[in-house]
Structure formats: structure tokens, C-alpha cells
Design a protein around this motif. Structure first.
Motif, PDB file in Angstrom:
ATOM      1  N   GLY A 245       0.789  -1.236   0.000  1.00  0.00           N
ATOM      2  CA  GLY A 245       0.000   0.000   0.000  1.00  0.00           C
ATOM      3  C   GLY A 245       0.807   1.265   0.000  1.00  0.00           C
ATOM      4  N   TYR A 246       2.123   1.157   0.035  1.00  0.00           N
ATOM      5  CA  TYR A 246       2.987   2.346   0.002  1.00  0.00           C
ATOM      6  C   TYR A 246       3.308   2.648  -1.472  1.00  0.00           C
ATOM      7  N   THR A 247       2.380   3.275  -2.134  1.00  0.00           N
ATOM      8  CA  THR A 247       2.462   3.437  -3.590  1.00  0.00           C
ATOM      9  C   THR A 247       3.105   4.747  -4.022  1.00  0.00           C
ATOM     10  N   ASP A 248       3.551   5.565  -3.068  1.00  0.00           N
ATOM     11  CA  ASP A 248       4.252   6.798  -3.433  1.00  0.00           C
ATOM     12  C   ASP A 248       5.710   6.437  -3.713  1.00  0.00           C
ATOM     13  N   ILE A 249       5.933   5.786  -4.854  1.00  0.00           N
ATOM     14  CA  ILE A 249       7.249   5.257  -5.196  1.00  0.00           C
ATOM     15  C   ILE A 249       7.505   5.517  -6.679  1.00  0.00           C
ATOM     16  N   SER A 250       8.722   5.874  -7.012  1.00  0.00           N
ATOM     17  CA  SER A 250       9.033   6.329  -8.374  1.00  0.00           C
ATOM     18  C   SER A 250       9.315   5.179  -9.329  1.00  0.00           C
ATOM     19  N   GLU A 251       9.324   5.506 -10.617  1.00  0.00           N
ATOM     20  CA  GLU A 251       9.831   4.590 -11.627  1.00  0.00           C
ATOM     21  C   GLU A 251      11.345   4.499 -11.485  1.00  0.00           C
ATOM     22  N   LEU A 252      11.981   3.582 -12.205  1.00  0.00           N
ATOM     23  CA  LEU A 252      13.425   3.418 -12.134  1.00  0.00           C
ATOM     24  C   LEU A 252      14.117   4.608 -12.791  1.00  0.00           C
ATOM     25  N   LYS A 253      15.107   5.170 -12.096  1.00  0.00           N
ATOM     26  CA  LYS A 253      15.871   6.307 -12.600  1.00  0.00           C
ATOM     27  C   LYS A 253      17.342   5.920 -12.728  1.00  0.00           C
ATOM     28  N   ASP A 254      17.929   6.253 -13.857  1.00  0.00           N
ATOM     29  CA  ASP A 254      19.331   5.940 -14.115  1.00  0.00           C
ATOM     30  C   ASP A 254      20.186   7.129 -13.702  1.00  0.00           C
ATOM     31  N   ARG A 255      21.004   6.956 -12.655  1.00  0.00           N
ATOM     32  CA  ARG A 255      21.879   8.009 -12.140  1.00  0.00           C
ATOM     33  C   ARG A 255      23.327   7.797 -12.590  1.00  0.00           C
ATOM     34  N   THR A 256      23.557   7.055 -13.635  1.00  0.00           N
ATOM     35  CA  THR A 256      24.866   6.704 -14.202  1.00  0.00           C
ATOM     36  C   THR A 256      25.631   5.753 -13.284  1.00  0.00           C
ATOM     37  N   TYR A 257      25.883   6.164 -12.054  1.00  0.00           N
ATOM     38  CA  TYR A 257      26.696   5.378 -11.126  1.00  0.00           C
ATOM     39  C   TYR A 257      25.876   4.303 -10.418  1.00  0.00           C
ATOM     40  N   PHE A 258      24.562   4.478 -10.406  1.00  0.00           N
ATOM     41  CA  PHE A 258      23.639   3.509  -9.828  1.00  0.00           C
ATOM     42  C   PHE A 258      22.259   3.760 -10.422  1.00  0.00           C
ATOM     43  N   LYS A 259      21.349   2.807 -10.242  1.00  0.00           N
ATOM     44  CA  LYS A 259      19.961   2.972 -10.673  1.00  0.00           C
ATOM     45  C   LYS A 259      19.054   2.899  -9.458  1.00  0.00           C
ATOM     46  N   SER A 260      17.973   3.686  -9.469  1.00  0.00           N
ATOM     47  CA  SER A 260      17.241   3.902  -8.226  1.00  0.00           C
ATOM     48  C   SER A 260      15.736   4.038  -8.400  1.00  0.00           C
ATOM     49  N   HIS A 261      15.032   3.596  -7.362  1.00  0.00           N
ATOM     50  CA  HIS A 261      13.642   3.966  -7.103  1.00  0.00           C
ATOM     51  C   HIS A 261      13.638   4.812  -5.832  1.00  0.00           C
ATOM     52  N   TYR A 262      12.629   5.670  -5.680  1.00  0.00           N
ATOM     53  CA  TYR A 262      12.495   6.502  -4.489  1.00  0.00           C
ATOM     54  C   TYR A 262      11.115   6.279  -3.894  1.00  0.00           C
ATOM     55  N   VAL A 263      11.056   6.122  -2.560  1.00  0.00           N
ATOM     56  CA  VAL A 263       9.779   5.907  -1.886  1.00  0.00           C
ATOM     57  C   VAL A 263       9.655   6.879  -0.720  1.00  0.00           C
ATOM     58  N   ARG A 264       8.486   7.533  -0.611  1.00  0.00           N
ATOM     59  CA  ARG A 264       8.221   8.429   0.516  1.00  0.00           C
ATOM     60  C   ARG A 264       7.675   7.595   1.665  1.00  0.00           C
ATOM     61  N   THR A 265       8.351   7.612   2.799  1.00  0.00           N
ATOM     62  CA  THR A 265       7.962   6.804   3.944  1.00  0.00           C
ATOM     63  C   THR A 265       6.869   7.508   4.749  1.00  0.00           C
ATOM     64  N   PRO A 266       6.155   6.764   5.610  1.00  0.00           N
ATOM     65  CA  PRO A 266       5.106   7.390   6.409  1.00  0.00           C
ATOM     66  C   PRO A 266       5.632   8.379   7.442  1.00  0.00           C
ATOM     67  N   GLY A 267       6.950   8.366   7.701  1.00  0.00           N
ATOM     68  CA  GLY A 267       7.544   9.362   8.581  1.00  0.00           C
ATOM     69  C   GLY A 267       8.047  10.583   7.831  1.00  0.00           C
ATOM     70  N   GLY A 268       7.757  10.655   6.526  1.00  0.00           N
ATOM     71  CA  GLY A 268       8.138  11.822   5.737  1.00  0.00           C
ATOM     72  C   GLY A 268       9.470  11.697   5.035  1.00  0.00           C
TER      73      GLY A 268
END
Length: 319
Positions: A245-268
Motif C-alpha cells: 500500500g505504500y504506492t508513493d514510489i518512483s519509476e526506475l531512474k538511471d543516475r549513471t553510477y547507480f539505478k534507483s527507485h524513491y519511496v516516501r515513507t510514512p515518517g516523511g
């Protein structure tokens, strides 16, 4: 089975570039390993990277200097706040003296039975040096800091929250909390991933401060990155978080040195799920000996190099 190795890096929105470089290198003695730009948005902003001797995942602090653009944030509750860095337990007297010599105010405290040194980045972000035992990560010995006192890497992240229970629930159900929740005074903490080092999440109950800003802005903590081993495991972890249910999460992003998703936690706090993929790593565009000496751009920005450089503050690299 999904799993998480531990911490990967910390990313902050700071003030001006030169004061940030000087603080992390000439004061904290960290290694300057990368000078590039923020990949998001149209405004050219530096992205600067600092680490221990080897640039280990769990050792890297990265920064966006936003003061040049006149963009400032507000520290508050429901926001990551403290940058926790591990130093050898016998080095805290050294650090008190060194910080004083560099004109940095510092205070000695004790939390969870461990001595710490609290100080501020020039932009106001809270830093904490935590004494640790038997940390295998190797500190960088530049800028006059000897090996026996050098910063090992990340100890963890301090988050101010209105409601600690929601973050504990998130950690226990979907975010790999290991062991019991420890509590002292108004701080609760848990460990994520490996129990060897660098993986503490400390939650400070804060119902006094106003809501902190989540956007980019000088003087604020932007996100804390966690280390996943493969892109397949990373995608499975994302799937599990969304499925809870924690759906505030990004698509995959290529940062050259690593690849990432980002998620906003319930603590902000914003958490990043990072993978140093096969074509990435700090030395994918510079040799290990050259790290931090060149201004690196991803291929999509290379044609704009001259324009981008003209809009950025010049930096005198540390030496």
C-alpha cells in the motif's frame, strides 16, 4: 526472497558549493570522488560526492548546492534531519579538538550508551559523529586526518517524526527491520539490512517543529539511499512495498553510477532503493586515481557542457 544489504549513500541540499567542498574535505577529511550535476529539472545544480578511502556503498555523502539558485528549505518534523557518520570510538577527543581548530562549534553527547559529537554543516544541517568499534571500512587519510581517526562511513539516519509508530510499522512490515526496537528518552531506533555497520534508523519524536519541506532547498536533508544487490531484487522490493500500500514510489531512474527507485515513507523521509549496476560505479567514467578531479556529465547533457559550466559557481578543488 527479497532483501536489503544496508546503507548506500546520503544526499543533502546544501548552501554554496565551495563551503560544502571545504567542509567535507578540509574539516571532515573525506575524499572528494565525484563532481557532476543534478539530473532532474532544467536548472544546472552541482551534484558533489564525498566518501571514505574506497568509496564503499555505505560511506558516501552527496550534496546539491542550492544557494546559488536562491532556493532554501526548512528543517522540521516528518523529515530526515541528522547525518550520522561512524568514526573510531577512540577518536572523539581528536574530533572535538579538530572541529574547534576549524571554527566549528561541537557538543559531546551520549545516546544509547555511545558517545557522540554533534555539529552543524555550514548550511545548518545536523551532523553527528558516532564512536564505533571494529568497523572494517577504511577511512580516508587526506587533509591531515590520520587513519586511526578517519571517518569510516555512514552510521545511519536521524529522522524527526510526529508519530514514531507509523515508521516502526513500515519498517517491520516491509522495510527489513532487524531485531527489537530500542528506545531511550524521545528516540527509538532499529537496524535495516546487515548488522555489521552503517544501517541505523533513529526516530526522534518531534511534535514541536512545523512540517519540514520535502522539495529541494538549501539547508535540508533530501534522501537516504539503501543498497540493493541486483536490479531484479530491487524491482522485487519495489513490488513488495507497493503491494503493502505504500504506492508513493518512483519509476526506475538511471543516475549513471547507480539505478534507483524513491519511496516516501510514512515518517516523511525519502528513501532511495539503489543498485550499483554492472555498467555503473564511481569509476565508470573516471579512473580510480582521477575520481573527483573532472567535471563529469551524463551523455544526454554533454552537448550542453559549455552552457552548464557557465551557470555554475566555480569550485577550487581541495588539495
Amino acid at each position: 526472497m527479497t532483501y536489503l544489504l544496508g546503507s548506500h549513500h546520503v544526499t543533502l541540499s546544501v548552501g554554496h558549493a565551495q563551503e560544502d567542498v571545504d567542509f567535507h574535505t578540509k574539516v571532515l577529511g573525506m575524499r572528494f570522488i565525484k563532481k557532476t550535476v543534478l539530473y532532474d529539472g532544467a536548472k544546472p545544480i552541482y551534484h558533489l560526492y564525498y566518501s571514505n578511502a574506497n568509496g564503499d556503498p555505505s560511506s558516501v555523502v552527496t550534496t546539491f548546492p542550492w544557494a546559488q539558485a536562491g532556493v532554501y528549505g526548512t528543517r522540521g518534523t516528518n523529515q530526515a534531519r541528522e547525518v550520522l557518520l561512524a568514526v573510531p570510538s577512540g577518536s572523539l577527543d581528536y574530533w572535538e579538538k579538530r572541529l574547534k581548530e576549524h571554527g566549528v562549534q561541537a557538543a559531546s553527547t551520549e545516546v544509547f550508551g555511545t558517545r557522540r559529537i554533534e555539529l552543524l554543516h555550514p548550511s545548518g544541517i545536523e551532523y553527528v559523529l558516532v564512536g564505533t568499534e571494529a568497523d572494517p571500512r577504511i577511512g580516508y587519510t587526506g587533509f591531515g586526518v590520520p587513519q586511526e581517526h578517519a571517518i569510516h562511513g555512514i552510521f545511519g539516519v536521524g529522522i524527526h517524526v510526529f508519530d514514531q509508530d507509523r515508521m516502526v510499522e513500515f519498517a517491520n512490515h516491509v522495510f527489513f527491520a532487524n531485531g527489537e526496537i530500542e528506545e531511550t528518552a524521545d528516540v527509538a531506533r532499529f537496524r535495516v539490512g546487515s548488522q555489521e555497520y552503517g544501517n541505523w534508523v533513529e526516530l526522534r519524536g518531534d511534535r514541536t517543529d512545523a512540517q519540514g519541506t520535502w522539495r529541494y532547498g538549501a539547508g535540508t536533508y533530501h534522501h537516504f539511499a539503501w543498497n540493493l544487490d541486483t536490479l531484479e531484487n530491487q524491482e522485487a522490493v519495489k513490488f513488495d512495498i507497493e503491494g503493502a500500500g505504500y504506492t508513493d514510489i518512483s519509476e526506475l531512474k538511471d543516475r549513471t553510477y547507480f539505478k534507483s527507485h524513491y519511496v516516501r515513507t510514512p515518517g516523511g523521509a525519502l528513501f532511495e532503493l539503489a543498485v550499483t549496476h554492472a555498467d555503473g560505479g564511481w569509476d565508470c567514467d573516471e579512473s580510480p586515481e582521477e575520481l573527483g578531479t573532472n567535471f563529469m556529465l551524463p551523455p544526454q547533457f554533454e552537448s550542453e557542457r559549455k552552457s552548464i559550466m557557465s551557470q555554475l559557481e566555480p569550485i577550487n578543488d581541495p588539495s
